[in-house]
Design an enzyme around this catalytic site. Structure first.
Site, PDB file in Angstrom:
ATOM      1  N   LYS A   1       0.872  -1.182   0.000  1.00  0.00           N
ATOM      2  CA  LYS A   1       0.000   0.000   0.000  1.00  0.00           C
ATOM      3  C   LYS A   1       0.901   1.220   0.000  1.00  0.00           C
ATOM      4  O   LYS A   1       1.404   1.640   1.037  1.00  0.00           O
ATOM      5  CB  LYS A   1      -0.889  -0.026   1.246  1.00  0.00           C
ATOM      6  CG  LYS A   1      -2.262   0.586   1.075  1.00  0.00           C
ATOM      7  CD  LYS A   1      -2.258   2.052   0.726  1.00  0.00           C
ATOM      8  CE  LYS A   1      -1.947   2.957   1.888  1.00  0.00           C
ATOM      9  NZ  LYS A   1      -1.750   4.370   1.493  1.00  0.00           N
TER      10      LYS A   1
ATOM     11  N   GLY B   1       6.611   5.234   8.249  1.00  0.00           N
ATOM     12  CA  GLY B   1       5.767   6.434   8.229  1.00  0.00           C
ATOM     13  C   GLY B   1       5.864   7.159   9.553  1.00  0.00           C
ATOM     14  O   GLY B   1       6.850   7.019  10.280  1.00  0.00           O
TER      15      GLY B   1
ATOM     16  N   THR C   1       0.933   7.226  13.276  1.00  0.00           N
ATOM     17  CA  THR C   1       0.344   6.132  12.501  1.00  0.00           C
ATOM     18  C   THR C   1       0.897   4.790  12.983  1.00  0.00           C
ATOM     19  O   THR C   1       0.161   3.808  13.101  1.00  0.00           O
ATOM     20  CB  THR C   1       0.648   6.311  10.996  1.00  0.00           C
ATOM     21  OG1 THR C   1       0.389   7.655  10.633  1.00  0.00           O
ATOM     22  CG2 THR C   1      -0.189   5.386  10.137  1.00  0.00           C
TER      23      THR C   1
ATOM     24  N   GLU D   1       9.145   1.444  11.123  1.00  0.00           N
ATOM     25  CA  GLU D   1      10.211   2.442  10.923  1.00  0.00           C
ATOM     26  C   GLU D   1       9.540   3.796  11.000  1.00  0.00           C
ATOM     27  O   GLU D   1       8.821   4.187  10.078  1.00  0.00           O
ATOM     28  CB  GLU D   1      10.846   2.280   9.537  1.00  0.00           C
ATOM     29  CG  GLU D   1      11.420   0.921   9.240  1.00  0.00           C
ATOM     30  CD  GLU D   1      12.730   0.685   9.950  1.00  0.00           C
ATOM     31  OE1 GLU D   1      13.249   1.625  10.582  1.00  0.00           O
ATOM     32  OE2 GLU D   1      13.227  -0.437   9.870  1.00  0.00           O
TER      33      GLU D   1
ATOM     34  N   CYS E   1      13.749  10.567   6.876  1.00  0.00           N
ATOM     35  CA  CYS E   1      13.661  10.250   8.305  1.00  0.00           C
ATOM     36  C   CYS E   1      15.034  10.391   8.983  1.00  0.00           C
ATOM     37  O   CYS E   1      15.121  10.591  10.179  1.00  0.00           O
ATOM     38  CB  CYS E   1      13.077   8.865   8.513  1.00  0.00           C
ATOM     39  SG  CYS E   1      13.897   7.591   7.572  1.00  0.00           S
TER      40      CYS E   1
ATOM     41  N   GLU F   1       9.319  15.986  15.298  1.00  0.00           N
ATOM     42  CA  GLU F   1       9.804  15.814  13.921  1.00  0.00           C
ATOM     43  C   GLU F   1       9.088  16.810  13.012  1.00  0.00           C
ATOM     44  O   GLU F   1       7.863  16.814  12.922  1.00  0.00           O
ATOM     45  CB  GLU F   1       9.537  14.383  13.443  1.00  0.00           C
ATOM     46  CG  GLU F   1      10.129  14.136  12.068  1.00  0.00           C
ATOM     47  CD  GLU F   1       9.862  12.731  11.545  1.00  0.00           C
ATOM     48  OE1 GLU F   1       8.720  12.263  11.643  1.00  0.00           O
ATOM     49  OE2 GLU F   1      10.815  12.111  11.027  1.00  0.00           O
TER      50      GLU F   1
HETATM   51  O1  TXE Z   1       2.449   9.834   7.211  1.00  0.00           O
HETATM   52  P1  TXE Z   1       1.648   8.520   7.493  1.00  0.00           P
HETATM   53  P2  TXE Z   1       1.888  11.315   7.058  1.00  0.00           P
HETATM   54  C1  TXE Z   1       6.358  11.577   9.530  1.00  0.00           C
HETATM   55  C2  TXE Z   1       6.598  13.033   9.270  1.00  0.00           C
HETATM   56  C3  TXE Z   1       5.284  13.488   8.757  1.00  0.00           C
HETATM   57  C4  TXE Z   1       4.351  12.683   9.619  1.00  0.00           C
HETATM   58  C5  TXE Z   1       2.981  12.489   9.060  1.00  0.00           C
HETATM   59  O2  TXE Z   1       6.886  13.703  10.468  1.00  0.00           O
HETATM   60  O3  TXE Z   1       5.080  14.850   8.927  1.00  0.00           O
HETATM   61  O4  TXE Z   1       4.975  11.439   9.716  1.00  0.00           O
HETATM   62  O5  TXE Z   1       3.065  12.100   7.715  1.00  0.00           O
HETATM   63  C6  TXE Z   1      -0.388   4.982   5.558  1.00  0.00           C
HETATM   64  N1  TXE Z   1      -3.241   2.243   8.823  1.00  0.00           N
HETATM   65  N2  TXE Z   1       6.792  10.716   8.459  1.00  0.00           N
HETATM   66  O6  TXE Z   1       0.642  11.516   7.855  1.00  0.00           O
HETATM   67  O7  TXE Z   1       0.202   8.819   7.665  1.00  0.00           O
HETATM   68  C7  TXE Z   1      -0.379   6.114   4.565  1.00  0.00           C
HETATM   69  O8  TXE Z   1      -1.412   5.950   3.610  1.00  0.00           O
HETATM   70  C8  TXE Z   1      -2.406   1.827   7.871  1.00  0.00           C
HETATM   71  C9  TXE Z   1       8.038  10.062   8.675  1.00  0.00           C
HETATM   72  O9  TXE Z   1       1.787  11.635   5.645  1.00  0.00           O
HETATM   73  O10 TXE Z   1       2.352   7.832   8.582  1.00  0.00           O
HETATM   74  C10 TXE Z   1       0.998   5.958   3.961  1.00  0.00           C
HETATM   75  O11 TXE Z   1       1.016   4.906   3.008  1.00  0.00           O
HETATM   76  N3  TXE Z   1      -1.723   2.677   7.082  1.00  0.00           N
HETATM   77  C11 TXE Z   1       8.380   9.116   7.660  1.00  0.00           C
HETATM   78  C12 TXE Z   1       1.846   5.566   5.181  1.00  0.00           C
HETATM   79  O12 TXE Z   1       0.912   5.061   6.123  1.00  0.00           O
HETATM   80  C13 TXE Z   1      -1.896   3.994   7.274  1.00  0.00           C
HETATM   81  C14 TXE Z   1       7.758   9.091   6.367  1.00  0.00           C
HETATM   82  C15 TXE Z   1       2.635   6.700   5.821  1.00  0.00           C
HETATM   83  O13 TXE Z   1       1.797   7.765   6.096  1.00  0.00           O
HETATM   84  C16 TXE Z   1      -2.761   4.475   8.262  1.00  0.00           C
HETATM   85  C17 TXE Z   1       6.488   9.752   6.303  1.00  0.00           C
HETATM   86  C18 TXE Z   1      -3.464   3.534   9.063  1.00  0.00           C
HETATM   87  N4  TXE Z   1      -4.300   3.906  10.034  1.00  0.00           N
HETATM   88  C19 TXE Z   1       6.068  10.545   7.336  1.00  0.00           C
HETATM   89  N5  TXE Z   1      -2.724   5.828   8.228  1.00  0.00           N
HETATM   90  C20 TXE Z   1       9.629   8.317   7.781  1.00  0.00           C
HETATM   91  N6  TXE Z   1       9.902   7.728   8.939  1.00  0.00           N
HETATM   92  O14 TXE Z   1      10.353   8.168   6.814  1.00  0.00           O
HETATM   93  C21 TXE Z   1      -1.873   6.179   7.246  1.00  0.00           C
HETATM   94  N7  TXE Z   1      -1.354   5.077   6.658  1.00  0.00           N
END
Ligand code: TXE
Length: 483
Positions: A172, A225, A229, A247, A281, A384
């Site tokens: 996904k 992510g 989440t 991660e 990250c 972050e």
């Molecule tokens: O990421 P999400 P977001 C951090 C960064 C950013 C914050 C929020 O600080 O500002 O997270 O970003 C999927 N069940 N990072 O909200 O939501 C979503 O569709 C299952 C750090 O955009 O965490 C996407 O595919 N899946 C980081 C993925 O999770 C779910 C990289 C990541 O999105 C879900 C990105 C759920 N309930 C953001 N909700 C890193 N560590 O590299 C969302 N998703």
């Protein structure tokens, strides 16, 4: 352009027929639509992955390896096409897509495609009794959820080991960046991967992602992510006893001691702060500097930040592209406002660039921003931001530097700069981080573990750790009568 699901070797529309708009971050315009998957689509994809599992998992490693090596070659041979797709979808400079995201995506697949030719498992001769050995087997259908910052790179980082070790996959990708995943599926067809081995369900995290995490027949979930989440995923998956790799975010310290080679430390600190607009990250978002060199480093970092060229990400000379979405830009700007309110000085940046070319004037841009004058407990030094913002903090002793570095809820990566080899080892040992770089940044050997401690996540996915994560071990004991 339409990005449908990829299920059972075919692109298929969403069962409920809903699509979401995909924006080009550099222009702020909708340029494609993407299937908004639901649990019905996830059910289909899991069924396809289950059907493909017996054959894929029992295929000789050499044969799986050949198919995956072909996929890696195809990624490399389509570098220009994929780099442009990634840049349009994500907003990052094309130079970065070409030099990092796409080549490293191919490396991810190739690394695990060859690792499986060399993997082994332990065996123990039990004196006078017999022999015990460890069998490792693929786990089944893996749910892989990836983010928007390095879309193809982080997707292949999961797909590579999951498939190589004989699992089948339902992935996904982020709803913000669905495009290169779609192209990866096209290349899987071209490489001859059997239908159902890799499946993609596009769509929102709270719908398609949540359905994948909650699916009773997906026993393995790998997620990259945000920490919030990750917490939600753990809440759902833990009572179902799923194997989880999370991660999550980072608030990485980049620590410069007075005995460091500043000619290297300063430019690399600028890179560590602003590569990919800080949407990495592993970004060095807190710059900790020993007080005796504080002014000099601050001056160098501000000068370096000012030199970075913002512009159309498709221009090969652009250093800073657009942030991924309007909401994310607003969030990052909110942090800068909070730093000002708390009495911090914004020494450069803080605003969008003024001289953007016509094509990208509606995009989500922000100049590289350097903040000083805030204590380690300020919001911008604790949370972050995930944008082009670095905050600089002075320290007076090694102990204080380490304490500040460790003083956040996160523990993903840390960088330290010193000419003293004893200090380098000592500080590396004392830093609470899953990854430590000494006198360098972002040097990644895929054989080493990758992952964080504290709220940066659990589980590791590099080298041997990936082998352990994507397989299940079984201990087998054979009694050998000795007379
Ligand atoms: O990421 P999400 P977001 C951090 C960064 C950013 C914050 C929020 O600080 O500002 O997270 O970003 C999927 N069940 N990072 O909200 O939501 C979503 O569709 C299952 C750090 O955009 O965490 C996407 O595919 N899946 C980081 C993925 O999770 C779910 C990289 C990541 O999105 C879900 C990105 C759920 N309930 C953001 N909700 C890193 N560590 O590299 C969302 N998703």
């Amino acid at each position: 352009m339409t990005f449908d699901h990829f299920i059972g070797g075919k692109f298929v529309p969403p069962i409920e027929g809903r699509y979401l708009d995909v924006y080009e971050p550099a222009t702020g315009q909708v340029y494609a639509r993407c299937a908004a998957g639901t649990s019905a689509d996830v059910d289909l994809a899991v069924a396809a992955a289950e059907a493909a599992f017996p054959k894929w998992s029992s295929m000789a490693a050499d044969q799986r390896s050949r198919l995956l090596l072909k996929l890696a070659d195809l990624i490399e041979s389509r570098l220009e096409w994929l780099a442009e797709a990634e840049t349009r979808d994500q907003g990052k400079p094309i130079a970065l897509s070409r030099s990092m995201d796409i080549p490293r995506a191919a490396q991810n697949i190739r690394f695990f495609a060859t690792a499986i030719l060399h993997s082994s498992s332990e065996s123990f001769a039990i004196d006078q009794i017999g022999l015990s050995y460890t069998l490792r087997r693929a786990r089944g259908v893996c749910g892989l959820i990836s983010p928007w910052n390095l879309p193809l790179y982080l997707l292949t980082w999961k797909v590579g080991p999951a498939l190589a070790y004989g699992n089948t996959v339902v992935a996904k990708p982020s709803e913000l960046t669905p495009r290169t995943a779609h192209h990866l599926a096209e290349l899987c067809v071209e490489a001859g991967l059997p239908p159902g081995v890799l499946n993609l369900v596009q769509g929102y995290g709270r719908e398609a992602g949540a359905a994948l995490v909650a699916h009773p027949r997906v026993a393995t979930i790998s997620f990259t992510g945000g920490t919030t989440t990750g917490r939600e995923i753990a809440r759902v998956a833990a009572p179902m006893f799923k194997k989880l790799s999370l991660e999550l975010g980072g608030k990485n310290a980049n620590v410069i001691f007075a005995d460091a080679e500043l000619g290297k430390a300063i430019p690399m600190s600028v890179r560590a702060a602003f590569t990919n607009q800080g949407e990495v990250c592993l970004t060095g978002s807190r710059l900790l500097v020993e007080r005796s060199i504080y002014d000099k480093v601050l001056e160098g970092v501000v000068a370096g930040a000012k030199q970075l060229r913002s512009g159309d990400p498709l221009d090969p000379h652009t250093d800073q592209g657009a942030l991924v979405s309007r909401e994310h830009l607003e969030k990052v700007r909110g942090y800068i406002a909070s730093a000002r309110e708390a009495g911090g000085q914004v020494l450069c940046g803080g605003e969008p660039p003024h001289d953007l070319p016509e094509r990208v004037r509606g995009g989500y841009f922000l100049r590289p921003t350097v903040i000083a004058g805030l204590g380690p407990d300020a919001r911008v030094n604790q949370e972050e931001i995930f944008g082009p913002v670095v905050s600089v903090i002075p320290f007076d002793s090694e102990a204080e530097g380490v304490a500040i570095a460790n003083g956040t809820p996160y523990g993903l990566a840390a960088t330290l700069w010193t000419g003293d080899v004893s200090r380098a080892h000592r500080v590396a040992e004392n830093l609470q981080a899953g990854i430590v770089w000494i006198n360098c940044w972002l040097v990644r050997d895929l054989r080493t573990p990758f992952g964080g401690v504290k709220q940066s996540g659990v589980g590791r996915e590099g080298g041997e750790d990936a082998y352990h994560f994507y397989t299940e071990s079984k201990s087998v004991t054979l009694r050998v009568p000795h007379q």
